[in-house]
Write a protein that holds these residues in place. Sequence first.
Motif, PDB file in Angstrom:
ATOM      1  N   SER A 100       0.837  -1.190   0.000  1.00  0.00           N
ATOM      2  CA  SER A 100       0.000   0.000   0.000  1.00  0.00           C
ATOM      3  C   SER A 100       0.876   1.245   0.000  1.00  0.00           C
ATOM      4  CB  SER A 100      -0.918  -0.010   1.221  1.00  0.00           C
ATOM      5  OG  SER A 100      -0.192   0.319   2.369  1.00  0.00           O
ATOM      6  N   TYR A 101       0.310   2.325  -0.497  1.00  0.00           N
ATOM      7  CA  TYR A 101       1.031   3.597  -0.533  1.00  0.00           C
ATOM      8  C   TYR A 101       0.039   4.706  -0.217  1.00  0.00           C
ATOM      9  CZ  TYR A 101       3.100   7.870  -2.292  1.00  0.00           C
ATOM     10  OH  TYR A 101       3.563   9.158  -2.392  1.00  0.00           O
ATOM     11  N   GLN A 102       0.405   5.577   0.705  1.00  0.00           N
ATOM     12  CA  GLN A 102      -0.424   6.738   1.022  1.00  0.00           C
ATOM     13  C   GLN A 102       0.416   7.992   0.821  1.00  0.00           C
ATOM     14  OE1 GLN A 102      -3.629   6.520   1.733  1.00  0.00           O
ATOM     15  NE2 GLN A 102      -3.500   4.274   1.659  1.00  0.00           N
ATOM     16  N   ALA A 103      -0.067   8.903   0.008  1.00  0.00           N
ATOM     17  CA  ALA A 103       0.699  10.134  -0.222  1.00  0.00           C
ATOM     18  C   ALA A 103       0.897  10.875   1.103  1.00  0.00           C
ATOM     19  CB  ALA A 103      -0.036  11.019  -1.220  1.00  0.00           C
ATOM     20  N   PRO A 104       2.091  11.405   1.320  1.00  0.00           N
ATOM     21  CA  PRO A 104       2.396  12.106   2.584  1.00  0.00           C
ATOM     22  C   PRO A 104       1.837  13.527   2.551  1.00  0.00           C
ATOM     23  CG  PRO A 104       4.338  12.076   1.171  1.00  0.00           C
ATOM     24  CD  PRO A 104       3.258  11.321   0.435  1.00  0.00           C
ATOM     25  N   LEU A 105       0.524  13.628   2.574  1.00  0.00           N
ATOM     26  CA  LEU A 105      -0.134  14.925   2.363  1.00  0.00           C
ATOM     27  C   LEU A 105       0.212  15.942   3.449  1.00  0.00           C
ATOM     28  CD1 LEU A 105      -3.651  13.816   1.095  1.00  0.00           C
ATOM     29  CD2 LEU A 105      -1.801  14.888  -0.207  1.00  0.00           C
ATOM     30  N   CYS A 106       0.306  15.460   4.665  1.00  0.00           N
ATOM     31  CA  CYS A 106       0.620  16.346   5.780  1.00  0.00           C
ATOM     32  C   CYS A 106       1.923  17.090   5.510  1.00  0.00           C
ATOM     33  CB  CYS A 106       0.824  15.468   7.013  1.00  0.00           C
ATOM     34  SG  CYS A 106      -0.125  15.947   8.415  1.00  0.00           S
ATOM     35  N   ASP A 107       2.936  16.327   5.151  1.00  0.00           N
ATOM     36  CA  ASP A 107       4.241  16.931   4.927  1.00  0.00           C
ATOM     37  C   ASP A 107       4.243  17.786   3.662  1.00  0.00           C
ATOM     38  OD1 ASP A 107       6.935  17.223   5.883  1.00  0.00           O
ATOM     39  OD2 ASP A 107       7.560  16.182   4.071  1.00  0.00           O
ATOM     40  N   GLY A 117      11.704   6.481  -1.951  1.00  0.00           N
ATOM     41  CA  GLY A 117      12.133   6.634  -0.560  1.00  0.00           C
ATOM     42  C   GLY A 117      10.936   6.742   0.372  1.00  0.00           C
ATOM     43  N   GLU A 118       9.966   7.556   0.004  1.00  0.00           N
ATOM     44  CA  GLU A 118       8.763   7.697   0.820  1.00  0.00           C
ATOM     45  C   GLU A 118       8.034   6.357   0.948  1.00  0.00           C
ATOM     46  OE1 GLU A 118       7.318  10.239   2.591  1.00  0.00           O
ATOM     47  OE2 GLU A 118       5.604   8.934   3.060  1.00  0.00           O
ATOM     48  N   ALA A 119       7.864   5.672  -0.169  1.00  0.00           N
ATOM     49  CA  ALA A 119       7.160   4.376  -0.129  1.00  0.00           C
ATOM     50  C   ALA A 119       7.904   3.391   0.774  1.00  0.00           C
ATOM     51  CB  ALA A 119       7.033   3.806  -1.547  1.00  0.00           C
ATOM     52  N   ALA A 120       9.215   3.394   0.691  1.00  0.00           N
ATOM     53  CA  ALA A 120      10.016   2.464   1.495  1.00  0.00           C
ATOM     54  C   ALA A 120       9.916   2.819   2.974  1.00  0.00           C
ATOM     55  CB  ALA A 120      11.474   2.501   1.036  1.00  0.00           C
ATOM     56  N   PHE A 121       9.947   4.109   3.265  1.00  0.00           N
ATOM     57  CA  PHE A 121       9.798   4.541   4.661  1.00  0.00           C
ATOM     58  C   PHE A 121       8.450   4.100   5.208  1.00  0.00           C
ATOM     59  CE2 PHE A 121       8.149   8.031   7.454  1.00  0.00           C
ATOM     60  CZ  PHE A 121       8.782   7.598   8.610  1.00  0.00           C
ATOM     61  N   GLN A 122       7.398   4.309   4.426  1.00  0.00           N
ATOM     62  CA  GLN A 122       6.059   3.911   4.890  1.00  0.00           C
ATOM     63  C   GLN A 122       6.005   2.409   5.194  1.00  0.00           C
ATOM     64  OE1 GLN A 122       2.882   5.128   2.297  1.00  0.00           O
ATOM     65  NE2 GLN A 122       3.553   7.275   2.249  1.00  0.00           N
ATOM     66  N   GLY A 123       6.581   1.619   4.278  1.00  0.00           N
ATOM     67  CA  GLY A 123       6.571   0.168   4.479  1.00  0.00           C
ATOM     68  C   GLY A 123       7.329  -0.212   5.744  1.00  0.00           C
ATOM     69  N   ALA A 124       8.496   0.389   5.913  1.00  0.00           N
ATOM     70  CA  ALA A 124       9.324   0.059   7.080  1.00  0.00           C
ATOM     71  C   ALA A 124       8.631   0.471   8.371  1.00  0.00           C
ATOM     72  CB  ALA A 124      10.683   0.762   6.960  1.00  0.00           C
ATOM     73  N   LEU A 125       8.010   1.642   8.350  1.00  0.00           N
ATOM     74  CA  LEU A 125       7.335   2.134   9.558  1.00  0.00           C
ATOM     75  C   LEU A 125       6.171   1.221   9.939  1.00  0.00           C
ATOM     76  CD1 LEU A 125       6.895   4.202  11.778  1.00  0.00           C
ATOM     77  CD2 LEU A 125       5.611   5.615  10.134  1.00  0.00           C
ATOM     78  N   ARG A 126       5.408   0.838   8.920  1.00  0.00           N
ATOM     79  CA  ARG A 126       4.263  -0.042   9.184  1.00  0.00           C
ATOM     80  C   ARG A 126       4.740  -1.343   9.835  1.00  0.00           C
ATOM     81  NH1 ARG A 126       2.032   0.952   4.309  1.00  0.00           N
ATOM     82  NH2 ARG A 126       3.181  -0.773   3.405  1.00  0.00           N
ATOM     83  N   TYR A 127       5.773  -1.915   9.251  1.00  0.00           N
ATOM     84  CA  TYR A 127       6.284  -3.187   9.771  1.00  0.00           C
ATOM     85  C   TYR A 127       6.872  -3.009  11.171  1.00  0.00           C
ATOM     86  CZ  TYR A 127       8.382  -7.836   9.572  1.00  0.00           C
ATOM     87  OH  TYR A 127       8.711  -9.147   9.816  1.00  0.00           O
ATOM     88  N   ALA A 169      15.452   2.536   0.616  1.00  0.00           N
ATOM     89  CA  ALA A 169      14.826   1.249   0.286  1.00  0.00           C
ATOM     90  C   ALA A 169      15.597   0.111   0.949  1.00  0.00           C
ATOM     91  CB  ALA A 169      14.775   1.057  -1.223  1.00  0.00           C
ATOM     92  N   SER A 170      16.903   0.240   0.983  1.00  0.00           N
ATOM     93  CA  SER A 170      17.707  -0.803   1.613  1.00  0.00           C
ATOM     94  C   SER A 170      17.482  -0.838   3.130  1.00  0.00           C
ATOM     95  CB  SER A 170      19.194  -0.575   1.288  1.00  0.00           C
ATOM     96  OG  SER A 170      19.965  -1.663   1.735  1.00  0.00           O
ATOM     97  N   HIS A 171      17.337   0.325   3.746  1.00  0.00           N
ATOM     98  CA  HIS A 171      16.977   0.342   5.174  1.00  0.00           C
ATOM     99  C   HIS A 171      15.640  -0.359   5.394  1.00  0.00           C
ATOM    100  CE1 HIS A 171      20.234   2.789   6.576  1.00  0.00           C
ATOM    101  NE2 HIS A 171      19.872   3.883   5.960  1.00  0.00           N
ATOM    102  N   ALA A 172      14.705  -0.155   4.473  1.00  0.00           N
ATOM    103  CA  ALA A 172      13.398  -0.800   4.630  1.00  0.00           C
ATOM    104  C   ALA A 172      13.547  -2.319   4.601  1.00  0.00           C
ATOM    105  CB  ALA A 172      12.428  -0.329   3.540  1.00  0.00           C
ATOM    106  N   VAL A 173      14.337  -2.816   3.665  1.00  0.00           N
ATOM    107  CA  VAL A 173      14.598  -4.258   3.618  1.00  0.00           C
ATOM    108  C   VAL A 173      15.190  -4.717   4.952  1.00  0.00           C
ATOM    109  CG1 VAL A 173      16.078  -6.023   2.558  1.00  0.00           C
ATOM    110  CG2 VAL A 173      14.858  -4.384   1.107  1.00  0.00           C
ATOM    111  N   GLN A 174      16.096  -3.918   5.485  1.00  0.00           N
ATOM    112  CA  GLN A 174      16.765  -4.291   6.738  1.00  0.00           C
ATOM    113  C   GLN A 174      15.775  -4.315   7.905  1.00  0.00           C
ATOM    114  OE1 GLN A 174      19.784  -5.190   6.016  1.00  0.00           O
ATOM    115  NE2 GLN A 174      20.428  -5.821   8.048  1.00  0.00           N
ATOM    116  N   VAL A 175      14.861  -3.355   7.928  1.00  0.00           N
ATOM    117  CA  VAL A 175      13.852  -3.330   8.998  1.00  0.00           C
ATOM    118  C   VAL A 175      12.972  -4.587   8.930  1.00  0.00           C
ATOM    119  CG1 VAL A 175      11.765  -2.146   9.819  1.00  0.00           C
ATOM    120  CG2 VAL A 175      13.820  -0.815   9.266  1.00  0.00           C
TER     121      VAL A 175
END
Lengths: 596, 596
Positions: free
Chosen positions: A2-9, A304-314, A406-412
């Motif tokens: 899933s992807y949610q646009a970072p509207l707040c930011d 980068g945003e998509a990867a951050f979102q994925g990592a944060l969710r996980y 993206a690599s940090h996301a894989v690591q998380v």
Amino acid sequence: MSYQAPLCDMRFVLHELFDISGHCQLLGNGLDRELIDGVLEEGARYAAEVVAPLNRNSDEQGCQLSDGQVRTPDGFAEAYQQYVDNGWASMTGPSEYGGQALPQMLACNFHEMLMGASLSFRVYSGLTEGAVLALYKHGSESLKNTYLHKLVSGQWAGTMCLTEPQAGTDLALLRTKAEPQADGSFKVSGSKIFISGGEQDLSENIIHLVLARLPDAPAGVKGISLLLVPKFVAAADGTPGERNALSCGAIEHKMGIKGASTCVMNFDGATGWLIGEANQGLACMFTMMNDARFQVGLQGLGIGEAAFQGALRYARERLQSRALSGPAEPGKAADPIINHPDVRRMLLTQKSLVEGSRMLAAYCARQLDLEHGHPDAAARKAAGKRAALLIPIVKAFFTDMGQEVASHAVQVYGGHGFIREWGIEQLMRDSRITQLYEGTNGIQALDYIRRKVLGDGGAELSALQAEFSELCDAQVGRPALAELAKSVQARLGEWRELSSAVIAASQRDVQEIGAVSVDFLQYSAYVLLAGFWLQAAARAQDALETGSGEAAFYQAKLQSADFYLRRVLPRASAHRESLLGGADCLMAMDEASFAF
Amino acid sequence: MSYQAPLCDMRFVLHELFDISGHCQLLGNGLDRELIDGVLEEGARYAAEVVAPLNRNSDEQGCQLSDGQVRTPDGFAEAYQQYVDNGWASMTGPSEYGGQALPQMLACNFHEMLMGASLSFRVYSGLTEGAVLALYKHGSESLKNTYLHKLVSGQWAGTMCLTEPQAGTDLALLRTKAEPQADGSFKVSGSKIFISGGEQDLSENIIHLVLARLPDAPAGVKGISLLLVPKFVAAADGTPGERNALSCGAIEHKMGIKGASTCVMNFDGATGWLIGEANQGLACMFTMMNDARFQVGLQGLGIGEAAFQGALRYARERLQSRALSGPAEPGKAADPIINHPDVRRMLLTQKSLVEGSRMLAAYCARQLDLEHGHPDAAARKAAGKRAALLIPIVKAFFTDMGQEVASHAVQVYGGHGFIREWGIEQLMRDSRITQLYEGTNGIQALDYIRRKVLGDGGAELSALQAEFSELCDAQVGRPALAELAKSVQARLGEWRELSSAVIAASQRDVQEIGAVSVDFLQYSAYVLLAGFWLQAAARAQDALETGSGEAAFYQAKLQSADFYLRRVLPRASAHRESLLGGADCLMAMDEASFAF
């Protein structure tokens, strides 16, 4: 995924940091906050609901070539049709050809969303906008009237045909030929590789912008011309007419962006028309390339945003081990891994790099808008210089950053990050191309230092540094921001000294240019982002002091700024020390000795 | 992609840097130089001619699961048979069970070759050696007599079954059960994931080492036992007998190492036997894990070498643009890209990291050998402590390094690096797993600081630093090496100060342990490699002064050392500054605020 646009930011950056409404007024564009937010929200919906759901399958299914036809992944054609029908294609196009002429500062947010939702899908439409720019700026009235409306609307798509097997970075080696015909057209012959969207089933026509040599052309880059070569020659009524003598010979099997067709295009005496003057093709193509490079930078940002979102969710869901300070959630079998400092280090590195880059993207987009739309000619020129200085940084830094994030996301995700079904490793594979195409990041760094910094003896760079220095001066007296502002100010001073040293060394020894280029670009980017983080912190502090908006949001901005300054900006020190190591240690070794 | 073992460098490290012949004597092993070089050359031939040619296809073909059977890629079974027949499997196995008991310092070079030739292929055999170690050290005589000969020879393969869906890093969450039976065996039930080589068609039997809980086991990690669960229970005559109640339920679809089967293994009341004491499984498994972590480090090294070779080959062949200082090869259409400083920067970064890591690998292997084979008990203990300190560094640093070096190779190839047929992007995908499995690199960093550094109040780390400091002292008086030695000496002083600061901060605030861990490990690794580069430079200088050997080789060593000190070691500064940024900026943000 899933992807949610970072509207707040995005709203924070557009409204609070860069006053986009004022920017629109200056450009003579009557967009108000409500309309701007409406565009962002509709864009977010399209990216999240229409595009993002296609991304995982597009990687597994890829593109298929049969009988010269490319079949794109399931759902791409329908999503592209929506993209055209709902006017997303025409956002930035010139109004005389049906475009909405929205500012880049707004559009780049939508484009970032598309990149984050599916880079493969975005590849097909991204180059059309660059083709519109090049044609609009350099094409004849007749060519413009024939091709621009459909390109602006997205009914027809554009490509960039530069690379040949022997000519990648080095366009001087191009061999594709264009033979003039009696009717003013040309017959184009040659083979191009790595053509994104060279063939596809999304648009009813494909307009190739092709670099080629005329028979009497001088050797090297001064003998290159730009031609418009349509898949179907436009008929008198504006519909796709005769099929041209060009074809897709193969599609590449790639590491990533598998949903995007990357084509070998064969031109077999295909009919084309000159864009701009003969032998001035490179200059014309650079109009397109600058836009393309900015867009590729946005790809790094979006992924980068998509990867951050994925990592944060996980990181918030995955329960594993107890916090070092004792159970954070004693009722659960283990704590969510976001409680572990090293996981937070990765998440905050992602967050501060992505949000920092988003500020730089908006700043750069503003320069692009002002370059084209400021009422004052001197201001247009100044903005153009600023954009030119920044674009190689945006392209190279954002795409390196996207790969890192993206690599940090894989690591998380741990071992799960390596498994295809999670969709995280795809982000690493997809983003890896962004460091390579539209000029490798090494080439961006050379462009930055050679053309943009040394080109005017460092004048434009000095002006940028001075602008940031003033921003620091304005904050250094505020107790809550003094430490941050002083630390950024110190880096800016170091940057000025380093710039002088780099310029002096490059003038002394030409090898220094290439020896310091990548480290100098990276250094510059980290310090620039620090400057933007100070600005963000200043706006956040304003809001906290006046009690406007959501305090937790602004608190997080201050915390991210603090994190960036303490834990990410130190990388600048390594780049500085490394580039001061100089060229001699690079050039000393005999070529044969590398193989020992 | 072709692969050639770096024999020149391996011989330098083994003979000139670490006197492997003397090492063998100390261990009571009569290997002389001729035999050692013979093993290296035969290993190189096997890796280059038998294994490397399978690697590209293994990525495209992957593994297939049908009816519970895994089919490995074409050629793997034949290559594995040669591996067994020619005694490669038994290199390090104990001699009482048919092994050759060769020192790790020699074997690790062959293993590096295998990793470089095909990581997927190596995965199948790599864990068997760890299983042998665990069984040899902790198993009952009866189990050893039944299973060790075949495991040592490689006719049977071993696996490590730790991970469950809810239990990755956190083994306390394990649920797999082992019920005692009247005959002393156990019935093992549960599901394990991410089991490398859990099912395959290479060996006639597969011996799973499984972590599980006995019915009366205490909760958490103190209630975990290690069991041997064979695919086929060994018959009285030593052949594979009855099929056990376990099966491969699925194989994962992964980013890379597609030729290696990664299995979901279901144990449905499978018969197993305890290895070691009940509830002591973790300690037994750690015997295996230490070996596995060292091996994974070698994977990073091997892939790094392969990537460097690919990049170098391409950089010497690819003609693109002219050297900044004017045409290097005026007779050609353009210059080979190895003439460009930034390409040299990437190549020398690869070369100096790979060769630096190879020295650390040999040093660490020496400690492993001494831990098991030194005649003196105190020396065995000391070597064990040194190896324990270094293994998390080897695992994490080498695998991060391998990924970086593979990424540089992609970058040197430009757009072609993204195309599958070149085989370069595969190295990035294959190596990415090495940062994740056998404990993520974040976990390695925690192990390093928490157990290995803080565990003895920094004593072992101090001893290591003192050893390197003495090496510097010995070189600082030589004019040709004084600058290098002083610069390394300065870093060692900085490292000692930083270590004290890190230990103090960690004792003050437990969050600091996790906040500084990765940066501290990276910092330590870069400084360690600097120490090894000084040693390499000293040996090279010796050889140049005495006129022995090939001068160009030693000259290149001095140049690589100089490059590493000037252009790579500065990264240590960034890690130092970053970790001094501390834990507060990591822990301050509310979990919910990350999502803004």
